[in-house]
Design a protein around this motif. Sequence first.
Motif, mmCIF file in Angstrom:
data_model
loop_
_atom_site.group_PDB
_atom_site.id
_atom_site.type_symbol
_atom_site.label_atom_id
_atom_site.label_comp_id
_atom_site.label_asym_id
_atom_site.label_seq_id
_atom_site.Cartn_x
_atom_site.Cartn_y
_atom_site.Cartn_z
ATOM 1 N N VAL A 24 -1.482 -7.293 2.336
ATOM 2 C CA VAL A 24 -1.605 -8.606 3.281
ATOM 3 C C VAL A 24 -3.209 -8.888 2.579
ATOM 4 C CG1 VAL A 24 -3.027 -7.866 5.534
ATOM 5 C CG2 VAL A 24 -0.929 -7.631 4.793
ATOM 6 N N CYS A 25 -3.968 -7.798 1.807
ATOM 7 C CA CYS A 25 -5.143 -8.074 1.329
ATOM 8 C C CYS A 25 -5.583 -9.995 0.478
ATOM 9 C CB CYS A 25 -6.211 -6.856 0.795
ATOM 10 S SG CYS A 25 -7.788 -6.824 0.338
ATOM 11 N N ALA A 26 -4.504 -9.055 -0.498
ATOM 12 C CA ALA A 26 -4.133 -10.471 -1.227
ATOM 13 C C ALA A 26 -4.454 -11.844 -0.769
ATOM 14 C CB ALA A 26 -2.969 -9.711 -2.451
ATOM 15 N N ILE A 27 -3.469 -11.568 -0.083
ATOM 16 C CA ILE A 27 -2.825 -12.861 0.867
ATOM 17 C C ILE A 27 -4.521 -13.344 1.559
ATOM 18 C CG2 ILE A 27 -1.363 -13.945 2.728
ATOM 19 C CD1 ILE A 27 0.930 -12.173 2.134
ATOM 20 N N ARG A 28 -5.091 -12.917 2.163
ATOM 21 C CA ARG A 28 -5.739 -13.683 3.243
ATOM 22 C C ARG A 28 -6.995 -13.892 2.012
ATOM 23 N NH1 ARG A 28 -7.478 -16.784 6.387
ATOM 24 N NH2 ARG A 28 -9.947 -15.662 7.141
ATOM 25 N N ALA A 29 -6.914 -12.729 0.558
ATOM 26 C CA ALA A 29 -8.451 -13.119 0.247
ATOM 27 C C ALA A 29 -7.839 -14.389 -0.792
ATOM 28 C CB ALA A 29 -8.428 -11.498 -0.459
ATOM 29 N N GLY A 30 -6.443 -14.484 -1.270
ATOM 30 C CA GLY A 30 -6.503 -15.489 -1.882
ATOM 31 C C GLY A 30 -6.285 -17.350 -1.457
ATOM 32 N N GLN A 31 -5.835 -16.798 0.485
ATOM 33 C CA GLN A 31 -6.487 -17.687 1.974
ATOM 34 C C GLN A 31 -7.628 -18.448 1.381
ATOM 35 O OE1 GLN A 31 -5.102 -16.306 5.012
ATOM 36 N NE2 GLN A 31 -3.053 -16.994 4.329
ATOM 37 N N LEU A 32 -8.699 -17.614 1.181
ATOM 38 C CA LEU A 32 -9.999 -17.577 1.040
ATOM 39 C C LEU A 32 -11.381 -18.141 0.021
ATOM 40 C CD1 LEU A 32 -11.496 -14.701 3.654
ATOM 41 C CD2 LEU A 32 -11.533 -16.993 4.196
ATOM 42 N N GLY A 33 -9.488 -18.587 -1.257
ATOM 43 C CA GLY A 33 -10.119 -18.934 -2.225
ATOM 44 C C GLY A 33 -10.648 -17.498 -3.282
ATOM 45 N N VAL A 34 -11.009 -16.373 -3.115
ATOM 46 C CA VAL A 34 -11.245 -15.274 -3.836
ATOM 47 C C VAL A 34 -10.067 -15.346 -5.110
ATOM 48 C CG1 VAL A 34 -11.225 -12.603 -3.783
ATOM 49 C CG2 VAL A 34 -12.073 -13.982 -1.935
ATOM 50 N N ASP A 35 -10.555 -15.301 -6.346
ATOM 51 C CA ASP A 35 -9.518 -14.909 -7.467
ATOM 52 C C ASP A 35 -9.234 -13.673 -7.433
ATOM 53 O OD1 ASP A 35 -8.109 -15.831 -9.420
ATOM 54 O OD2 ASP A 35 -9.902 -15.474 -11.029
ATOM 55 N N THR A 36 -7.601 -13.485 -6.574
ATOM 56 C CA THR A 36 -7.048 -12.372 -6.847
ATOM 57 C C THR A 36 -5.952 -11.890 -7.349
ATOM 58 O OG1 THR A 36 -7.833 -12.010 -4.605
ATOM 59 C CG2 THR A 36 -5.816 -10.706 -5.023
ATOM 60 N N VAL A 37 -5.787 -10.518 -7.824
ATOM 61 C CA VAL A 37 -4.863 -9.997 -8.707
ATOM 62 C C VAL A 37 -4.617 -8.652 -8.289
ATOM 63 C CG1 VAL A 37 -3.983 -8.725 -10.635
ATOM 64 C CG2 VAL A 37 -5.143 -10.794 -11.178
ATOM 65 N N ILE A 38 -2.799 -8.814 -7.966
ATOM 66 C CA ILE A 38 -1.835 -6.659 -7.089
ATOM 67 C C ILE A 38 -1.584 -6.836 -7.710
ATOM 68 C CG2 ILE A 38 -1.008 -9.094 -5.568
ATOM 69 C CD1 ILE A 38 -1.364 -6.653 -3.162
ATOM 70 N N VAL A 39 -1.839 -5.580 -8.333
ATOM 71 C CA VAL A 39 -0.361 -4.813 -9.365
ATOM 72 C C VAL A 39 -0.102 -4.147 -8.366
ATOM 73 C CG1 VAL A 39 -0.303 -3.370 -11.389
ATOM 74 C CG2 VAL A 39 -1.986 -4.934 -11.068
ATOM 75 N N ASP A 40 1.315 -3.578 -8.628
ATOM 76 C CA ASP A 40 2.336 -2.251 -8.333
ATOM 77 C C ASP A 40 3.906 -2.490 -9.061
ATOM 78 O OD1 ASP A 40 3.846 -1.042 -6.966
ATOM 79 O OD2 ASP A 40 2.693 -0.698 -4.930
ATOM 80 N N PRO A 41 4.026 -1.652 -9.056
ATOM 81 C CA PRO A 41 5.496 -1.022 -10.152
ATOM 82 C C PRO A 41 6.768 -1.260 -9.493
ATOM 83 C CG PRO A 41 4.384 0.892 -9.608
ATOM 84 C CD PRO A 41 3.700 0.142 -9.342
ATOM 85 N N ALA A 42 6.618 -1.391 -8.215
ATOM 86 C CA ALA A 42 7.648 -1.821 -6.909
ATOM 87 C C ALA A 42 7.530 -3.265 -6.855
ATOM 88 C CB ALA A 42 8.298 -0.743 -6.463
ATOM 89 N N PRO A 43 8.953 -4.056 -5.952
ATOM 90 C CA PRO A 43 9.088 -5.133 -5.281
ATOM 91 C C PRO A 43 7.834 -4.911 -4.064
ATOM 92 C CG PRO A 43 10.922 -4.100 -6.051
ATOM 93 C CD PRO A 43 9.781 -3.084 -5.878
ATOM 94 N N PRO A 44 6.778 -6.209 -3.537
ATOM 95 C CA PRO A 44 5.936 -6.048 -2.721
ATOM 96 C C PRO A 44 6.466 -5.668 -1.343
ATOM 97 C CG PRO A 44 6.548 -8.225 -3.803
ATOM 98 C CD PRO A 44 7.062 -7.307 -4.333
ATOM 99 N N GLY A 45 5.504 -4.552 -0.676
ATOM 100 C CA GLY A 45 5.686 -4.003 0.565
ATOM 101 C C GLY A 45 5.537 -2.702 0.659
ATOM 102 N N GLY A 46 5.580 -2.321 0.071
ATOM 103 C CA GLY A 46 5.653 -0.952 -0.487
ATOM 104 C C GLY A 46 6.975 -0.003 -0.172
ATOM 105 N N THR A 47 6.030 1.183 0.891
ATOM 106 C CA THR A 47 6.781 2.135 1.198
ATOM 107 C C THR A 47 7.603 1.479 2.256
ATOM 108 O OG1 THR A 47 5.958 4.420 -0.258
ATOM 109 C CG2 THR A 47 7.138 4.651 2.277
#
Length: 451
Positions: free
Chosen positions: A19-42
């Motif tokens: 959610v942080c990455a999506i909202r940051a991207g919507q606001l024009g913030v150059d964003t990278v998000i990293v996770d070894p698993a598919p997005p969505g977490g636990t």
Amino acid sequence: MREISCKLLVIGAGPGGYVCAIRAGQLGVDTVIVDPAPPGGTCLNVGCIPSKALIHAAEDFHRLHALTPGITATGTVDLAQVMAWKNGIVTRLTGGVQGLLRKAGARLITGTATLRDGKTARVATPEGEVLVRAEAVVLATGSEPVELRTLPFGGKVISSTEALALAEIPARLAVIGGGYIGLELGTAFAKLGAQVTVVEAAPRILPQYDDALTRPVLARLSALGVRVLTGARAGGLSPRGALRIATDDWAEEIEADRILVTAGRRPRSAAAGIPGLDLDMEGAFLRIDAQCRTSMKGVYAIGDVTGEPMLAHRAMAQGEMVAEIVAGLPRAWDKRAIPAVCFTDPEIVSVGQAPGDGTLTGLFPFAANGKAMTEAREDGFLRITARPDTHEVLGIQAVGAGVAELAAGFALAIEMGARLEDITGTIHAHPTRGEALHEACLRALGHALHI
């Protein structure tokens, strides 16, 4: 080593992180998000979503054997097929999150991040290492199941993750922990035909809720044939593989094909090289302020790694807020109440303050609610607490079938500072369980209509 730069690096793609990455991207913030698993977490992959799918399937099967008088049906369970259906839901949702990240312009890297300092991280990916340099970092590493020293995971001892991937229904299931995770899954497997025993060290189940809210759940567990042992401690396995349990007065061994350990969750505050940043801590959690800032400038933390309540929707709200702060918007944490929902049978919802000395309380039982009667589920009640002078709503709790869907309305009333008169002045649709909110407020004001 490939190097990339961005304004915001989010470590962890769980509910808060993505959610942080999506909202940051919507606001024009150059964003990278990293996770070894598919997005969505636990929550999305091995928690909230798949467990609710299993709970739904179990309820469907159970209702075949407890239908309305005059209706009979039979059925069998193919757990592998149920799990495949559940996995399909997870795949759809993780794919949807990936699409939303792309749409917002956030770059998703599948890999394991290790922080070098508060602005750079090494990410091990299948294609090799990537060095990410960022102006700001968000730690959203989440939490993991607690493993008991006497019952380490492996073999017949499983966590909720393995329970949600079983290919067969265990004939005998022992559940260690009478909190919401253990009772949600234990109830589901009981409805699917397993003989379930719940072992809880506290004097009663669901100790985070008051006794009035948990009594209907305990009664339902008994009706489902679930054995509940409170004040009981789980030991290790006997030489023949039975589960050893003991209270202050007695001890016994329980035969179980699977032992589900749900003794809580702990923050992943030692993941991703976080200890190397030497951040201020509150016990095992990262200490944050009202803007989710840690003790290091430019480093934020959200979600389970920051403390209770460890809830996906809290993480999402924090993630959205931090994205807007990084984008330069004036934001701070000003939530008055965070709903807590327990998907037991019956469900429990709690928002805000519970009744106490000097508060005004109104309670309406579902036994007097027409919709509950037509569903043959009259157990439980709705309760509202307010200030005696201004009648401002301080808290709303409910226990009953399907009450989870009322949580948003409860939270809205408290967030907007509603008074009892605001709710009684609102016309509630009939016949619905939501009418209980109207009636509870009327009762608090001293002029209940239907009780």
